[in-house]
Scaffold this motif. Structure first.
Motif, PDB file in Angstrom:
ATOM      1  N   VAL A 153     -49.897 -21.259 -51.900  1.00  0.00           N
ATOM      2  CA  VAL A 153     -50.281 -22.609 -51.787  1.00  0.00           C
ATOM      3  C   VAL A 153     -51.323 -23.172 -52.626  1.00  0.00           C
ATOM      4  CG1 VAL A 153     -50.774 -24.367 -49.901  1.00  0.00           C
ATOM      5  CG2 VAL A 153     -49.204 -22.675 -49.253  1.00  0.00           C
ATOM      6  N   VAL A 154     -51.199 -24.284 -53.296  1.00  0.00           N
ATOM      7  CA  VAL A 154     -52.350 -24.717 -53.922  1.00  0.00           C
ATOM      8  C   VAL A 154     -52.466 -26.264 -53.589  1.00  0.00           C
ATOM      9  CG1 VAL A 154     -52.735 -25.487 -56.389  1.00  0.00           C
ATOM     10  CG2 VAL A 154     -51.471 -23.595 -56.017  1.00  0.00           C
ATOM     11  N   VAL A 155     -53.676 -26.398 -53.050  1.00  0.00           N
ATOM     12  CA  VAL A 155     -54.116 -27.752 -52.419  1.00  0.00           C
ATOM     13  C   VAL A 155     -54.928 -28.521 -53.522  1.00  0.00           C
ATOM     14  CG1 VAL A 155     -55.286 -28.931 -50.832  1.00  0.00           C
ATOM     15  CG2 VAL A 155     -54.097 -26.754 -50.242  1.00  0.00           C
ATOM     16  N   LEU A 156     -54.423 -29.543 -53.851  1.00  0.00           N
ATOM     17  CA  LEU A 156     -55.004 -30.512 -54.903  1.00  0.00           C
ATOM     18  C   LEU A 156     -55.866 -31.446 -54.257  1.00  0.00           C
ATOM     19  CD1 LEU A 156     -55.309 -31.682 -57.776  1.00  0.00           C
ATOM     20  CD2 LEU A 156     -53.712 -33.366 -57.092  1.00  0.00           C
ATOM     21  N   LEU A 157     -57.282 -31.457 -54.308  1.00  0.00           N
ATOM     22  CA  LEU A 157     -58.211 -32.157 -53.299  1.00  0.00           C
ATOM     23  C   LEU A 157     -59.082 -32.757 -54.472  1.00  0.00           C
ATOM     24  CD1 LEU A 157     -59.696 -32.964 -50.972  1.00  0.00           C
ATOM     25  CD2 LEU A 157     -60.929 -30.959 -50.946  1.00  0.00           C
ATOM     26  N   HIS A 158     -59.580 -34.144 -54.513  1.00  0.00           N
ATOM     27  CA  HIS A 158     -60.236 -34.859 -55.345  1.00  0.00           C
ATOM     28  C   HIS A 158     -61.730 -34.675 -54.928  1.00  0.00           C
ATOM     29  CE1 HIS A 158     -57.258 -38.239 -57.217  1.00  0.00           C
ATOM     30  NE2 HIS A 158     -56.889 -36.720 -57.135  1.00  0.00           N
ATOM     31  N   PRO A 159     -62.624 -34.481 -55.704  1.00  0.00           N
ATOM     32  CA  PRO A 159     -64.180 -33.937 -55.098  1.00  0.00           C
ATOM     33  C   PRO A 159     -64.955 -35.332 -54.946  1.00  0.00           C
ATOM     34  CG  PRO A 159     -63.973 -33.468 -57.346  1.00  0.00           C
ATOM     35  CD  PRO A 159     -62.722 -33.928 -56.833  1.00  0.00           C
ATOM     36  N   ASP A 160     -64.180 -36.623 -54.999  1.00  0.00           N
ATOM     37  CA  ASP A 160     -64.991 -37.646 -54.697  1.00  0.00           C
ATOM     38  C   ASP A 160     -65.296 -38.009 -53.369  1.00  0.00           C
ATOM     39  OD1 ASP A 160     -62.502 -38.469 -54.151  1.00  0.00           O
ATOM     40  OD2 ASP A 160     -62.164 -40.033 -55.819  1.00  0.00           O
ATOM     41  N   TYR A 161     -64.856 -37.241 -52.248  1.00  0.00           N
ATOM     42  CA  TYR A 161     -64.817 -37.516 -50.860  1.00  0.00           C
ATOM     43  C   TYR A 161     -63.910 -38.672 -50.331  1.00  0.00           C
ATOM     44  CZ  TYR A 161     -67.522 -36.511 -46.681  1.00  0.00           C
ATOM     45  OH  TYR A 161     -67.684 -36.412 -45.230  1.00  0.00           O
ATOM     46  N   GLN A 162     -63.182 -39.094 -51.079  1.00  0.00           N
ATOM     47  CA  GLN A 162     -62.277 -40.091 -50.808  1.00  0.00           C
ATOM     48  C   GLN A 162     -61.349 -39.806 -49.647  1.00  0.00           C
ATOM     49  OE1 GLN A 162     -58.717 -42.543 -52.477  1.00  0.00           O
ATOM     50  NE2 GLN A 162     -60.671 -43.058 -53.730  1.00  0.00           N
ATOM     51  N   TYR A 163     -60.931 -38.694 -49.659  1.00  0.00           N
ATOM     52  CA  TYR A 163     -59.929 -38.012 -48.651  1.00  0.00           C
ATOM     53  C   TYR A 163     -61.028 -36.782 -47.945  1.00  0.00           C
ATOM     54  CZ  TYR A 163     -56.549 -39.821 -52.146  1.00  0.00           C
ATOM     55  OH  TYR A 163     -55.863 -40.421 -53.162  1.00  0.00           O
ATOM     56  N   SER A 164     -60.206 -36.720 -46.736  1.00  0.00           N
ATOM     57  CA  SER A 164     -60.894 -35.704 -45.797  1.00  0.00           C
ATOM     58  C   SER A 164     -60.237 -34.468 -46.133  1.00  0.00           C
ATOM     59  CB  SER A 164     -60.748 -36.220 -44.188  1.00  0.00           C
ATOM     60  OG  SER A 164     -61.161 -35.044 -43.500  1.00  0.00           O
ATOM     61  N   PRO A 165     -61.171 -33.229 -46.490  1.00  0.00           N
ATOM     62  CA  PRO A 165     -60.834 -31.926 -46.333  1.00  0.00           C
ATOM     63  C   PRO A 165     -60.329 -31.137 -45.314  1.00  0.00           C
ATOM     64  CG  PRO A 165     -62.903 -32.273 -47.773  1.00  0.00           C
ATOM     65  CD  PRO A 165     -62.661 -33.616 -46.847  1.00  0.00           C
ATOM     66  N   LYS A 166     -60.862 -31.897 -43.960  1.00  0.00           N
ATOM     67  CA  LYS A 166     -60.506 -31.329 -42.784  1.00  0.00           C
ATOM     68  C   LYS A 166     -59.035 -31.193 -42.699  1.00  0.00           C
ATOM     69  CE  LYS A 166     -64.820 -32.962 -40.736  1.00  0.00           C
ATOM     70  NZ  LYS A 166     -65.361 -33.990 -39.748  1.00  0.00           N
ATOM     71  N   LEU A 167     -58.400 -31.811 -43.479  1.00  0.00           N
ATOM     72  CA  LEU A 167     -56.694 -32.055 -43.238  1.00  0.00           C
ATOM     73  C   LEU A 167     -56.059 -30.796 -44.028  1.00  0.00           C
ATOM     74  CD1 LEU A 167     -55.944 -35.888 -43.385  1.00  0.00           C
ATOM     75  CD2 LEU A 167     -55.783 -34.144 -41.447  1.00  0.00           C
ATOM     76  N   ILE A 168     -56.779 -29.989 -44.728  1.00  0.00           N
ATOM     77  CA  ILE A 168     -56.165 -28.947 -45.632  1.00  0.00           C
ATOM     78  C   ILE A 168     -55.465 -27.815 -44.451  1.00  0.00           C
ATOM     79  CG2 ILE A 168     -56.805 -26.602 -46.794  1.00  0.00           C
ATOM     80  CD1 ILE A 168     -58.911 -28.521 -48.211  1.00  0.00           C
ATOM     81  N   GLY A 169     -55.923 -27.645 -43.488  1.00  0.00           N
ATOM     82  CA  GLY A 169     -55.374 -26.770 -42.594  1.00  0.00           C
ATOM     83  C   GLY A 169     -53.785 -27.228 -42.098  1.00  0.00           C
ATOM     84  N   ALA A 170     -54.031 -28.512 -41.766  1.00  0.00           N
ATOM     85  CA  ALA A 170     -52.630 -29.093 -41.155  1.00  0.00           C
ATOM     86  C   ALA A 170     -51.618 -29.208 -42.190  1.00  0.00           C
ATOM     87  CB  ALA A 170     -53.001 -30.605 -40.653  1.00  0.00           C
ATOM     88  N   MET A 171     -52.191 -29.595 -43.681  1.00  0.00           N
ATOM     89  CA  MET A 171     -51.218 -29.435 -44.541  1.00  0.00           C
ATOM     90  C   MET A 171     -50.502 -28.229 -44.755  1.00  0.00           C
ATOM     91  SD  MET A 171     -53.357 -32.234 -46.941  1.00  0.00           S
ATOM     92  CE  MET A 171     -52.375 -32.240 -48.068  1.00  0.00           C
ATOM     93  N   CYS A 172     -51.511 -27.329 -44.910  1.00  0.00           N
ATOM     94  CA  CYS A 172     -50.874 -25.917 -45.120  1.00  0.00           C
ATOM     95  C   CYS A 172     -49.936 -25.309 -44.217  1.00  0.00           C
ATOM     96  CB  CYS A 172     -51.914 -24.933 -45.348  1.00  0.00           C
ATOM     97  SG  CYS A 172     -53.151 -25.264 -46.781  1.00  0.00           S
ATOM     98  N   TYR A 173     -50.092 -25.614 -42.750  1.00  0.00           N
ATOM     99  CA  TYR A 173     -49.370 -25.174 -41.619  1.00  0.00           C
ATOM    100  C   TYR A 173     -47.777 -25.737 -41.770  1.00  0.00           C
ATOM    101  CZ  TYR A 173     -52.717 -22.582 -38.817  1.00  0.00           C
ATOM    102  OH  TYR A 173     -53.237 -21.510 -38.321  1.00  0.00           O
ATOM    103  N   MET A 174     -47.926 -27.137 -42.387  1.00  0.00           N
ATOM    104  CA  MET A 174     -46.722 -27.612 -42.608  1.00  0.00           C
ATOM    105  C   MET A 174     -45.806 -26.830 -43.781  1.00  0.00           C
ATOM    106  SD  MET A 174     -47.557 -31.712 -42.556  1.00  0.00           S
ATOM    107  CE  MET A 174     -45.983 -32.373 -43.117  1.00  0.00           C
ATOM    108  N   LEU A 175     -46.378 -26.408 -44.751  1.00  0.00           N
ATOM    109  CA  LEU A 175     -45.713 -25.472 -45.509  1.00  0.00           C
ATOM    110  C   LEU A 175     -45.425 -24.437 -45.022  1.00  0.00           C
ATOM    111  CD1 LEU A 175     -48.039 -26.455 -48.825  1.00  0.00           C
ATOM    112  CD2 LEU A 175     -45.943 -27.313 -48.198  1.00  0.00           C
ATOM    113  N   HIS A 176     -46.390 -23.786 -44.296  1.00  0.00           N
ATOM    114  CA  HIS A 176     -46.282 -22.517 -43.521  1.00  0.00           C
ATOM    115  C   HIS A 176     -44.943 -22.403 -42.755  1.00  0.00           C
ATOM    116  CE1 HIS A 176     -46.926 -19.236 -40.592  1.00  0.00           C
ATOM    117  NE2 HIS A 176     -47.042 -18.483 -41.375  1.00  0.00           N
ATOM    118  N   SER A 177     -44.558 -23.850 -42.173  1.00  0.00           N
ATOM    119  CA  SER A 177     -43.451 -23.662 -41.446  1.00  0.00           C
ATOM    120  C   SER A 177     -41.895 -23.334 -41.985  1.00  0.00           C
ATOM    121  CB  SER A 177     -43.347 -25.122 -40.777  1.00  0.00           C
ATOM    122  OG  SER A 177     -43.019 -26.101 -41.823  1.00  0.00           O
ATOM    123  N   GLY A 178     -42.103 -23.442 -43.254  1.00  0.00           N
ATOM    124  CA  GLY A 178     -40.960 -23.332 -43.984  1.00  0.00           C
ATOM    125  C   GLY A 178     -39.938 -24.248 -44.005  1.00  0.00           C
ATOM    126  N   ILE A 179     -40.423 -25.669 -43.735  1.00  0.00           N
ATOM    127  CA  ILE A 179     -39.585 -26.955 -43.673  1.00  0.00           C
ATOM    128  C   ILE A 179     -39.909 -27.620 -44.728  1.00  0.00           C
ATOM    129  CG2 ILE A 179     -39.266 -29.232 -42.540  1.00  0.00           C
ATOM    130  CD1 ILE A 179     -39.955 -27.590 -40.117  1.00  0.00           C
TER     131      ILE A 179
END
Length: 246
Positions: free
Chosen positions: A85-111
């Motif tokens: 899994v590759v997560v693209l995150l801008h380092p300008d702090y506009q988006y919350s990195p705390k959502l990385i886990g939730a996003m990756c679990y969505m991919l892990h679901s296989g859906i």
């Protein structure tokens, strides 16, 4: 790591010295296996900050290659590291990195094969201070793309995304632009190949240090999106084949 998925977060950086540390500190390193920072010819202290944070993989473009050019190096490096899994995150702090886990679990679901963090779902854009004119053009362009690409995506223009490595391996992203339109081109490629795209609501913050394209560049970007959609449609109906979709 989530399950048996190796997760690599990539940070496409340009003059991010003032926001990089705040972004990095919120990355859930207990589930992220590697962090890759690609500096695109910054003229500030981005590299010094990255080294202070002990980011393991730091790559430097001696000259600016553009936002899309930066992503190409990011993806190449992550895939070479064996990412699932590759997560693209801008380092300008506009988006919350705390959502990385939730996003990756969505991919892990296989859906899903791709997950987009949408500033539009839940009203995160306006609440976070997105200027009204940018919000308006975001909505107009997204509507245009949904109609002609036959999708129901809430936002095509987020820079916060998670991709399965399989999806990146199967699109020719090196044939895409080195500019901002790269994000829309790769979504067009993924849609053409029928990869499943999911979304998650994401708050966004707008402040002087957060990256944002200027009005002139935004207009060029808008016309670029029209070009991407036209190319997509022409290829789909067989009137004009484009190599990037092969």
């Amino acid at each position: 790591m989530i399950g048996n998925l190796k997760i690599v977060v990539v940070l496409p950086s340009f003059n991010a010295a003032r926001t990089l540390e705040a972004t990095y500190r919120e990355i859930p390193l207990d589930m992220v296996d590697e962090v890759v920072l690609v500096d695109d010819g910054s003229n500030d202290e981005t590299i010094a900050v990255a080294r202070k944070l002990n980011i393991r993989h730091i790559l430097v473009h001696p000259e600016n290659r553009g936002y899309g050019g930066n992503q190409k190096t990011c993806f190449d490096t992550a895939l070479a590291l064996g990412a699932d899994v590759v997560v693209l995150l801008h380092p300008d702090y506009q988006y919350s990195p705390k959502l990385i886990g939730a996003m990756c679990y969505m991919l892990h679901s296989g859906i899903y094969d791709v997950v987009l963090a949408s500033r539009i779902l839940g009203g995160g854009a306006l609440k976070g201070g997105m200027p009204l004119y940018k919000y308006f053009f975001n909505r107009v362009l997204t509507l245009f793309e949904n109609v002609f690409l036959n999708q129901k995506i809430s936002e095509y223009h987020t820079g916060y995304r998670a991709y399965k490595a399989e999806a990146l391996h199967k699109v020719l992203y090196h044939l895409n632009s080195d500019g901002f339109i790269f994000d829309n081109q790769i979504l067009s490629q993924l849609i053409m190949k029928r990869f499943a795209i999911g979304e998650i609501s994401c708050p966004a913050k707008y402040f002087p240090e957060a990256s944002s394209i200027k009005m002139k560049a935004a207009i060029v970007y808008g016309f670029g999106i029209i070009g991407v959609v036209c190319a997509h449609l022409l290829h789909r109906v067989g009137l004009k084949r484009h190599q990037r979709y092969n």
